[in-house]
Design an enzyme around this catalytic site. Structure first.
Site, PDB file in Angstrom:
ATOM      1  N   ASP A 250      11.365 160.105  83.058  1.00 27.94           N
ATOM      2  CA  ASP A 250      10.836 159.335  81.928  1.00 27.94           C
ATOM      3  C   ASP A 250      10.691 157.845  82.224  1.00 27.94           C
ATOM      4  OD1 ASP A 250      13.478 158.474  81.917  1.00 27.94           O
ATOM      5  OD2 ASP A 250      14.029 159.628  80.127  1.00 27.94           O
TER       6      ASP A 250
ATOM      7  N   ASP B  59      14.478 155.147 101.579  1.00 29.31           N
ATOM      8  CA  ASP B  59      13.830 154.382 100.503  1.00 29.31           C
ATOM      9  C   ASP B  59      14.813 153.440  99.820  1.00 29.31           C
ATOM     10  OD1 ASP B  59      14.688 157.139  99.627  1.00 29.31           O
ATOM     11  OD2 ASP B  59      14.408 156.246  97.649  1.00 29.31           O
TER      12      ASP B  59
END
Length: 585
Positions: free
Chosen positions: A180, A337
């Site tokens: 979300d 990352d």
């Protein structure tokens, strides 16, 4: 603790580009920032925005936030979209405001929470989400990107330092996948506090300007066990010279020949703005080194700026990991990352400082099966990640295999040099004693001794070989708890060896104590302290977050009246959700 070592130890210390190439040090910068007064303080409207990342690198032609694969682009312009209802300012950093030349009175503005929740645009900003990929737990994951972080742009301060402002938890982006794009208060408090705590410990890190609640709730399944619950939403404003990661380069290299030009463009961008000393190198510096291989290959860092850059990234990473090991910090999610090209601690998910010393400790429940990212493995994982980064630059034809191998060799050498220096300083010794350190770490592990408090107590030992045997452990009484006769003898033997080293050093007890206390913190951001602040904040009381920040801004000082923040964790601190967390936030 095993650590990576170079294939062929070299007496040459490039210190990379640390001493030879580098004219600045991210880790040392701003140590006196709290005492620094800028000529003028700025309002939010007067910040000096620059947008080099957007201006100089290829972007996504689309600006919607629909989850998708984004090709041939380093970013997507996207606006913050988190729902906000009466947002409130939880905490802020005057120190970071000073970096931006921002007037601290701006925190008092009624519209400040609106602007730093993304509900009201910040004048001059050009928001975007970065596109990158990465290896997660050793496996290539493809496109990842800023799934809930939106960069507002770069601010240039009066010293022409570049600082990116980024809202974490600001809503969906094309990189959100099935999530979300939001963040909850508990994880946001942890990131805000640890960003600042690490900085004041002297460890390179991204920073945090402020933390606001959104006034809305976010559903999270903390343990991935099918029991989601609603939690308060929040947004952190993170600050860094750059949020470029190893994965920023990896993704484009993974997509084939047509995107290799983007890898080069990103490398040129990073060198131009963040490693300008490499851009300005001249051959007169003669930074050529034999690799020690059978074919007597030579790496000339002045003939290939990308090789010099790779070496510096490797050495900054090695230095960072050595500092983590020295202070007992476990990152918890060292995916590629989550590795900064600037050698900064970045992305505070599950993290933890060693309480009971355990080399296999991981704060990440997702990491439990293999403990890939446990404390003892961090040096090796740093090297593995550098190998992936170097492979990416090789694929883009920026460096060759000899240069890549040399960067990895330098990682190993730099790590050992830094780690040995740090441990010597922590022990108050002028030179590294491998046997003494190894025996100490073994003793700490056997008896599960509190890492931080042990080293803080160690400065109370006197360089007096005449101390009676039954009094040797008196200065360590508060940290050597519940150990039997056999273990007391083991510790007494170690203390005797340690005292011999202290006597040989010839430094006075007073001078050594001052030196040791300046590198062995009394206060670190233990997970249970975070949880206490979180519990209060979730009930609307932000006082403990702010008090904890103030304590962590002076970790090496005694701070009379604050001793409770240095206590051993209580029993409840070892329950799931406090000492260990999942990657969920």
């Amino acid at each position: 603790m095993d650590s990576p070592s170079p294939d062929s130890p070299s007496s040459l210390s490039v210190d990379s580009v640390a001493d030879g190439l580098k004219n600045q040090s991210l880790s040392e910068r701003d140590n006196d920032e709290l005492n620094h007064e800028n000529k003028s303080k700025l309002s939010l409207e007067d910040l000096n925005w620059d947008h080099s990342f957007v201006r100089e690198l290829p972007g996504d032609p689309r600006s919607d936030s629909i989850p998708r694969q984004v090709y041939h682009a380093c970013y997507t312009k996207v606006l913050p979209s988190a729902e906000v209802e009466n947002p409130k300012l939880v905490a802020w950093s005057d120190s970071v405001a000073n970096l931006l030349d921002l007037d601290p009175k701006e925190f008092e503005r009624p519209d400040f929470p609106l602007k730093f929740s993304g509900a009201s645009p910040l004048a001059g900003s050009v928001p975007y989400a970065q596109c990158y990929g990465g290896h997660q737990f050793g496996t290539w994951a493809g496109q990842l990107g800023d799934g809930r972080a939106i960069t507002l742009g770069e601010v240039l301060n009066s010293k022409l330092e570049r600082w990116e402002l980024q809202l974490k938890g600001a809503g969906k982006t094309p990189y959100s996948r099935f999530a979300d794009g939001l963040a909850v208060l508990r994880s946001s408090i942890r990131e805000f506090l640890c960003s600042e705590a690490m900085h004041f410990l002297g460890i390179p890190t991204t920073r945090a300007l402020c933390l606001v609640t959104t006034g809305k709730f976010v559903t999270r399944d903390m343990f991935y066990d099918g029991n989601p619950k609603e939690e308060p939403g929040a947004i952190v404003c993170r600050v860094s010279p750059s949020f470029l990661r190893f994965g920023s380069y990896q993704l484009h290299a993974s997509r084939g020949e047509e995107d290799l030009g983007i890898v080069r463009a990103l490398a040129d961008y990073a060198i131009r703005h963040h490693f300008p000393h490499i851009e300005n190198m001249s051959r007169s510096e003669s930074l050529s080194f034999s690799t020690g291989d059978d074919d007597h290959s030579v790496v000339d860092l002045t003939s290939n700026k990308y090789a010099a850059w790779t070496v510096e990234v490797a050495e900054r990473t090695a230095s960072l990991v050595a500092r983590w090991q020295g202070v007992g910090f476990t990152h918890g999610v060292l995916n590629t990352d989550n590795m900064s090209i600037l050698g900064l601690t970045i992305d505070y998910g599950p993290f933890g400082f060693l309480d009971a010393f355990d080399p296999s400790y991981t704060p990440n429940t997702t990491d439990l099966p293999g403990r890939r990212y446990c404390f003892a493995n961090q040096p090796d994982i740093g090297l593995w990640n550098i190998a992936q980064f170097a492979s990416t630059l090789m694929a883009a034809h920026l460096i060759n295999d000899t240069e890549a191998n040399y960067a990895m060799e330098r990682y190993g050498t730099k790590f050992m040099d830094e780690y040995q220096a740090i441990m010597s300083q922590k022990l108050g010794l002028q030179k590294y004693n491998k046997q003494l350190v190894n025996k100490l770490l073994n003793n700490l592990a056997v008896d599960k001794v509190d890492y931080t408090n042990f080293f803080r107590s160690l400065s109370n030992i006197k360089a007096d070989p005449g101390i009676p045997e039954d009094e040797l452990l008196v200065p360590l009484k508060a940290v050597l708890l519940d150990i039997g006769k056999e273990r007391k003898e083991a510790w007494a033997g170690w203390v005797q060896s340690y005292i011999q080293e202290l006597v040989a050093s010839g430094i006075s007890d007073e001078e050594r104590k001052a030196s040791m206390d300046s590198v062995n913190p009394k206060y670190v951001l233990r997970n249970y302290l975070c949880q206490s602040a979180i519990d209060a904040a979730e009930l609307g009381d932000f006082g403990e977050v702010r008090r904890l920040l103030k304590v962590m801004e002076r970790p090496y000082d005694e701070q009379p009246g604050m001793e409770k923040y240095a206590r051993l964790p209580p029993a409840w601190a070892y329950r799931p959700g406090v000492c260990m967390l999942s990657c969920s936030s």
